[in-house]
Design a protein around this motif. Structure first.
Motif, PDB file in Angstrom:
ATOM      1  N   GLU A 293       0.000   1.184  -4.421  1.00  7.89           N
ATOM      2  CA  GLU A 293      -0.942   2.272  -4.677  1.00  7.89           C
ATOM      3  C   GLU A 293      -1.619   2.028  -6.011  1.00  7.89           C
ATOM      4  O   GLU A 293      -2.826   2.105  -6.149  1.00  7.89           O
ATOM      5  N   PHE A 294      -0.767   1.677  -6.969  1.00  9.07           N
ATOM      6  CA  PHE A 294      -1.266   1.442  -8.316  1.00  9.07           C
ATOM      7  C   PHE A 294      -2.229   0.266  -8.344  1.00  9.07           C
ATOM      8  O   PHE A 294      -3.328   0.335  -8.880  1.00  9.07           O
ATOM      9  N   MET A 295      -1.801  -0.823  -7.708  1.00  7.13           N
ATOM     10  CA  MET A 295      -2.626  -2.015  -7.785  1.00  7.13           C
ATOM     11  C   MET A 295      -3.930  -1.855  -7.011  1.00  7.13           C
ATOM     12  O   MET A 295      -4.994  -2.238  -7.464  1.00  7.13           O
ATOM     13  N   PHE A 296      -3.790  -1.269  -5.828  1.00  8.01           N
ATOM     14  CA  PHE A 296      -4.989  -1.102  -5.016  1.00  8.01           C
ATOM     15  C   PHE A 296      -5.986  -0.173  -5.712  1.00  8.01           C
ATOM     16  O   PHE A 296      -7.182  -0.323  -5.573  1.00  8.01           O
ATOM     17  N   MET A 297      -5.434   0.746  -6.521  1.00  3.57           N
ATOM     18  CA  MET A 297      -6.319   1.631  -7.275  1.00  3.57           C
ATOM     19  C   MET A 297      -7.201   0.799  -8.203  1.00  3.57           C
ATOM     20  O   MET A 297      -8.374   1.050  -8.366  1.00  3.57           O
ATOM     21  N   PHE A 298      -6.596  -0.216  -8.787  1.00  2.00           N
ATOM     22  CA  PHE A 298      -7.341  -1.126  -9.669  1.00  2.00           C
ATOM     23  C   PHE A 298      -8.449  -1.848  -8.921  1.00  2.00           C
ATOM     24  O   PHE A 298      -9.494  -2.146  -9.461  1.00  2.00           O
ATOM     25  N   TYR A 438      -3.792  -4.025   5.858  1.00  2.00           N
ATOM     26  CA  TYR A 438      -2.571  -3.264   5.632  1.00  2.00           C
ATOM     27  C   TYR A 438      -2.606  -1.978   6.441  1.00  2.00           C
ATOM     28  O   TYR A 438      -3.671  -1.396   6.646  1.00  2.00           O
ATOM     29  N   ASP A 439      -1.438  -1.572   6.905  1.00  2.00           N
ATOM     30  CA  ASP A 439      -1.310  -0.236   7.459  1.00  2.00           C
ATOM     31  C   ASP A 439      -0.903   0.646   6.274  1.00  2.00           C
ATOM     32  O   ASP A 439       0.235   0.560   5.794  1.00  2.00           O
ATOM     33  N   VAL A 440      -1.823   1.453   5.810  1.00  2.00           N
ATOM     34  CA  VAL A 440      -1.599   2.191   4.565  1.00  2.00           C
ATOM     35  C   VAL A 440      -0.511   3.248   4.756  1.00  2.00           C
ATOM     36  O   VAL A 440       0.382   3.394   3.932  1.00  2.00           O
ATOM     37  N   THR A 441      -0.569   3.968   5.881  1.00  4.24           N
ATOM     38  CA  THR A 441       0.388   5.037   6.122  1.00  4.24           C
ATOM     39  C   THR A 441       1.813   4.494   6.204  1.00  4.24           C
ATOM     40  O   THR A 441       2.750   5.082   5.688  1.00  4.24           O
ATOM     41  N   GLU A 442       1.962   3.354   6.876  1.00  7.15           N
ATOM     42  CA  GLU A 442       3.300   2.781   7.061  1.00  7.15           C
ATOM     43  C   GLU A 442       3.680   1.857   5.902  1.00  7.15           C
ATOM     44  O   GLU A 442       4.735   1.231   5.935  1.00  7.15           O
ATOM     45  N   SER A 443       2.761   1.682   4.932  1.00 12.01           N
ATOM     46  CA  SER A 443       2.969   0.734   3.834  1.00 12.01           C
ATOM     47  C   SER A 443       3.383  -0.633   4.352  1.00 12.01           C
ATOM     48  O   SER A 443       4.433  -1.158   4.003  1.00 12.01           O
ATOM     49  N   LYS A 444       2.552  -1.185   5.214  1.00 13.11           N
ATOM     50  CA  LYS A 444       2.948  -2.429   5.859  1.00 13.11           C
ATOM     51  C   LYS A 444       1.791  -3.425   5.826  1.00 13.11           C
ATOM     52  O   LYS A 444       0.646  -3.058   6.061  1.00 13.11           O
TER      53      LYS A 444
END
Ligand SMILES: *[C@@H]1O[C@H](CO)[C@@H](O)[C@H](O)[C@H]1NC(C)=O
Ligand SMILES: *[C@@H]1O[C@H](CO)[C@@H](O)[C@H](O)[C@H]1NC(C)=O
Ligand SMILES: *[C@@H]1O[C@H](CO)[C@@H](O)[C@H](O)[C@H]1NC(C)=O
Ligand SMILES: *[C@@H]1O[C@H](CO)[C@@H](O)[C@H](O)[C@H]1NC(C)=O
Ligand SMILES: *[C@@H]1O[C@H](CO)[C@@H](O)[C@H](O)[C@H]1NC(C)=O
Ligand SMILES: *[C@@H]1O[C@H](CO)[C@@H](O)[C@H](O)[C@H]1NC(C)=O
Length: 498
Positions: A293-298, A438-444
């Protein structure tokens, strides 16, 4: 008895006369036949899709303009590949050679027919063109020679997909299609060391060409890049490469952190966290929720839809974030509606960029039909899947309802995803030629397509047809100033849509 003798004498006499007649015919023929047809020794080599010239000429040199020239395949004398008579090419040729065959010159020095050069040119070669062709010339003499055409097909650039096996090894597989005959496979590390292939399998497609699949186990301490080389007839090759360090499995984030601290003592907190998350989320093809989450925010970029790139009837909201199929859209056949693609307005030529696409709305089921990826800028509409290849500048993951999830790579990668993704993250790593989903909801992590980008690349979307939900580009997180306002716009727009 004597009668018998005399009749025998008579018949042998007739025989002799016949023999004499045949003999004199041969003599006449031989004395007149100063001309012969000549071809090159050995086989002529041709490549599927390209053009070849089958050299054939009359010796000694004579004007062939008034002669009859017939090129034909075995047992197809009457439906020739090309038939030249009375000074022009006659329209009796076999259907499959229409517009593909012509008389040509065997070299730049030849003056063609005038010099007795009756060479055949074939365009757009197919696998079926392999084999024997007869070059047959007749006037007041005739002669013919056989020419063998050896056809090969250079397949597509191989697609490499690495899968972490354990802490120390990655299983890399290499796939490619469109070969004839079967290519040989060789694996190599960046240190130009040969790697042993696990298993090579070939399969034959409906068009007669071969697909090849091979895999190898790579030790991460021995290679950082792996090459798969496919070679045709020991001469021509296609090569694919992948960075395996990028696919290290990730047991111990802890070790990596220590490593990072050691190497990057000058970093401040955010930078360090960013680098750490980069390793976990991108390189290890694994998602640890908070970190990513943090990295993708970047890395998250603003993406808006480029209305210009879409059909006018595609429904796009004013904020250019949401799209769905045209009203009353009539689907042609049951194929995916590739013609409903729309590009993002933002263009990328380097770096890493991340965006997310939402495929649910309220309590509705996740969308069944969508296409998400990137395309080379300017590569817009194509109704036909055959035009949407990686070599034509398209890379995407498609959800095609009951037909499942697949990529447009050659060959296709088919995924079975359950549950259906509600939100798909796309990470474009332009410089290292990787497009990850990526499947964001499943964090995959779903899959990574390895390729090479050149020129400006834009995001690509397609809402499919028949879903109740629209496809929505989300993020990046709104600046704090006016969150209400932007949410409202979205809601308003979505009310129009859903
Ligand atoms: C050959 O070309 C003509 C006109 O150039 C076209 O009408 C015809 O359909 C073509 N035939 C084939 C088999 O491609
Ligand atoms: C040969 O191939 C070219 C390019 O792929 C195509 O434009 C042309 O129509 C083909 N010609 C025939 C006769 O199939
Ligand atoms: C075609 O050429 C290749 C390479 O020279 C050779 O290995 C192959 O046997 C040839 N094919 C035929 C059908 O002769
Ligand atoms: C990982 O797998 C490879 C190949 O099967 C094996 O040689 C290696 O010992 C394994 N390493 C570990 C740490 O399990
Ligand atoms: C490596 O992956 C391929 C599929 O790409 C699979 O067939 C093969 O069994 C795998 N090898 C190992 C040792 O897991
Ligand atoms: C860390 O460094 C980066 C780049 O130099 C800078 O943009 C950022 O503001 C710094 N963060 C902190 C918390 O100092």
């Amino acid at each position: 008895m004597s009668e018998d003798f005399s009749s025998r004498g008579q018949s042998s006499c007739v025989c002799k006369m016949l023999l004499l007649a045949v003999f004199s015919l041969i003599l006449v023929e031989a004395s007149d036949s100063k001309h012969v047809v000549e071809v090159l020794p050995g086989q002529i080599v041709g490549r599927v899709g390209l053009t070849v010239t089958l050299p054939c000429w009359i010796s000694p040199q004579t004007d062939a303009g008034t002669l009859e020239i017939r090129w034909y395949r075995p047992e197809r004398f009457n439906t020739p590949v090309l038939f030249y008579q009375e000074g022009k090419i006659q329209e009796v040729q076999e259907e499959e050679y229409r517009n593909r065959s012509s008389l040509s010159r065997r070299s730049a020095l030849s003056n063609g027919l005038k010099d007795g050069d009756v060479s055949l040119r074939l365009d757009n070669l197919t696998l079926q063109d392999g084999g024997v062709f007869y070059c047959y010339v007749s006037g007041d003499w005739y002669d013919s020679q056989a020419v063998t055409l050896n056809i090969s097909a250079l397949g597509r650039t191989p697609v490499l997909s690495p899968q972490p096996l354990n802490d120390t090894h990655v299983n890399v597989s290499c796939r490619s299609s469109g070969w004839f005959p079967e290519p040989s496979v060789m694996w190599m590390s960046d240190r130009r060391r040969l790697l042993s292939a696990g298993r090579v399998s070939h399969s034959r497609g409906a068009d007669g060409t071969f697909s090849v699949h091979s895999w190898t186990l790579v030790s991460l301490s021995e290679a950082s890049q792996v090459f798969c080389l496919l070679t045709l007839n020991s001469v021509e090759e296609r090569e694919g490469a992948v960075d395996v360090q990028a696919f290290r499995p990730s047991p111990s984030v802890h070790d990596e952190t220590i490593e990072l601290l050691r190497n990057n003592a000058g970093m401040n907190g955010s930078q360090l966290l960013y680098s750490m998350c980069l390793i976990v989320c991108v390189y290890k093809s694994q998602v640890i929720e908070k970190c990513c989450e943090f990295m993708f925010m970047f890395l998250t970029v603003v993406i808006t839809l480029d209305r210009e790139s879409a059909r006018p009837d595609l429904r796009i909201t004013q904020d250019l974030k949401r799209v769905r199929d045209p009203k009353d859209y009539q689907r042609r056949g049951d194929g995916f509606p590739y013609e409903l693609c729309v590009c993002g307005a933002e263009t990328f030529t380097s770096g890493r960029h991340y965006w997310e696409v939402e495929l649910v709305y309220n309590n509705l089921d996740p969308k069944s039909f969508w296409l998400i990826g990137v395309a080379v800028k300017g590569n817009y509409q194509s109704a036909d899947k055959t035009g949407l290849t990686a070599s034509a500048g398209f890379w995407f993951l498609c959800s095609d309802g009951p037909k499942g999830f697949y990529t447009n790579t050659e060959p296709t990668i088919i995924l079975s995803l359950s549950p259906r993704p509600q939100c798909v993250g796309v990470l474009l790593d332009y410089d290292s030629g990787q497009l990850s989903f990526y499947d964001v909801t499943e964090s995959k992590h779903l899959l990574t397509i390895s390729t090479r980008f050149s020129g400006p690349v834009v995001p690509l979307f397609n809402p499919g047809v028949g879903d109740e939900c629209s496809l929505t580009i989300v993020g990046p997180p709104e600046p704090k100033e006016s969150p209400e306002e932007s949410t409202q716009t979205l809601l308003q727009n979505s009310q129009n849509l859903v």
